[in-house]
Design an enzyme around this catalytic site. Structure first.
Site, short mmCIF file in Angstrom:
data_model
loop_
_atom_site.label_atom_id
_atom_site.label_comp_id
_atom_site.label_asym_id
_atom_site.label_seq_id
_atom_site.Cartn_x
_atom_site.Cartn_y
_atom_site.Cartn_z
N HIS A 163 -2.10 0.77 7.22
CA HIS A 163 -2.35 0.98 5.81
C HIS A 163 -2.08 2.25 5.34
CE1 HIS A 163 -4.09 -0.49 2.14
NE2 HIS A 163 -5.21 0.39 2.11
N CYS A 183 0.91 -1.37 0.11
CA CYS A 183 -0.01 0.03 0.14
C CYS A 183 0.84 1.31 0.02
CB CYS A 183 -0.71 0.09 1.22
SG CYS A 183 -0.15 -0.13 2.79
N ASN A 206 -8.19 4.50 -2.22
CA ASN A 206 -7.56 3.13 -1.98
C ASN A 206 -6.90 2.25 -2.91
OD1 ASN A 206 -6.80 1.19 0.13
ND2 ASN A 206 -8.81 0.45 0.38
#
Length: 353
Positions: free
Chosen positions: A299, A163, A319
């Site tokens: 994250h 991520c 995201n």
């Protein structure tokens, strides 16, 4: 067509069986189900009906997300997990919360499996001193960099804790565009393969600030030139030399100050850390998350705007779990003081052109 049965004990009543048809036991890419109810009772009618709905949704889920299960035991185990998650989402959606849960690509995973596969990155907020000076005198009520052409399409990190590389490329893509260049999708794989000496660990996590340090020295090539592989490889020097975007430095935004983060977002997309190993993320399908996630950052995502005029106000967050997740790949997170919902105020940073 292969046929298989669920054990009778799996049914709401042990007097009922359901015949399930699937294209293959070992490679379930698309599934067609036929449900034959042989008997029912008024006391069990609702439970049986819900079971049938769950079956139909599970087959649709398998087809939509191309799920493959190795054998019947795994098929049945995943169906049980799917039913539990679907029931959790249904209950949540009756509570009048500001966001909805539903069927995502993670619906056949337990919480622990989801956390291990998609949010393995455990890190502390940057200890670097904040050096961004916010202008709080005239913050606009709304910002959305998607409407200005500064945000590339939603990407998908897959089953890899990369991520941090996606948050980094998103931030650099926006900054490069706003400096007067053409928007270009940049390479996460270059960061995966080449930035380990800056402290990043590929699928095991990393930090946007560490990645920014790499980009300051090396720039980044395009996604097309150095495509994402969902694993760490050997740094390809010849591809790295084909630089498509550069930055001069990066800035740290003061932690736990939402107005400072707003001021930063007024100028460009901003990389942040969040805690995402929660049901609010695993099963998110829409709305504004205002609770139900903590502040243990695991994250990295990209804030591409905000709406401070809405009630409740929210951040617009890009995201890296694909466009089928959330609101076309995005999630809205409520704006609050302190650490922020999901810890979103704790670790903001961005690159400078």
């Amino acid at each position: 067509m292969n046929k298989f049965y669920f054990e009778e004990s799996e049914r709401p009543s042990n007097k009922k069986k359901v015949l399930l048809g699937a294209f293959a036991v070992l490679a379930i890419v698309g599934v067609v189900a036929t449900v034959a109810v042989l008997s029912s009772s008024s006391s069990n009618e609702y439970a049986l009906r819900q079971y049938e709905i769950d079956e139909q949704e599970f087959f649709g889920f398998i087809a939509k997300f191309n799920k493959v299960y190795k054998d019947m035991d795994e098929f049945q185990a995943r169906f049980r997990i799917f039913r539990d998650n679907a029931a959790y989402a249904r209950v949540h959606n009756t509570l009048g919360r500001s966001y909805l849960l539903g069927i995502t690509q993670f619906a056949d995973l337990t919480h622990d499996e989801f956390s291990a596969l998609y949010t393995p990155n455990k890190y502390q907020p940057s200890e670097e001193t904040a050096d961004f000076t916010p202008d709080l005198s005239a913050l606009p009520s709304q910002v959305d960099w998607r409407t200005k052409g500064a945000v590339t399409a939603i990407k998908n990190q897959g089953q890899c804790g990369s991520c941090w590389s996606f948050a980094t490329t998103g931030a650099v893509e926006g900054t490069w565009f706003l400096a007067g260049h053409t928007l270009v999708s940049l390479s996460e794989q270059e960061l995966m393969d080449c930035s380990s000496k800056y402290g990043n660990q590929g699928c095991d996590g990393g930090l946007a600030t560490n990645a920014f340090k790499y980009v300051v020295v090396n720039g980044l090539t395009t996604e097309a030139n150095y495509p994402y592989e969902m694993k760490v490889g050997t740094c390809n020097d010849s591809k790295v030399k084909q630089v498509a975007a550069k930055i001069s430095s990066y800035s740290i935004v003061a932690a736990n100050e939402p107005n400072a983060l707003m001021s930063a977002v007024v100028g460009r997309p901003v990389a942040v850390g969040v805690q995402a190993n929660q049901a609010a993320w695993q099963h998110y399908v829409g709305g504004i998350v205002t609770s139900d996630c903590g502040t243990s950052l695991d994250h990295a995502v990209l804030v591409v705007g905000y709406n401070n005029a809405n009630s409740p106000p929210y951040w617009i967050v890009k995201n890296s779990w694909g466009a089928s997740w959330g609101e076309d790949g995005y999630i809205r997170i409520g704006i609050t003081t302190g650490y922020g919902i999901c810890g979103i105020n704790m670790n903001p940073s961005f690159p400078n052109a």
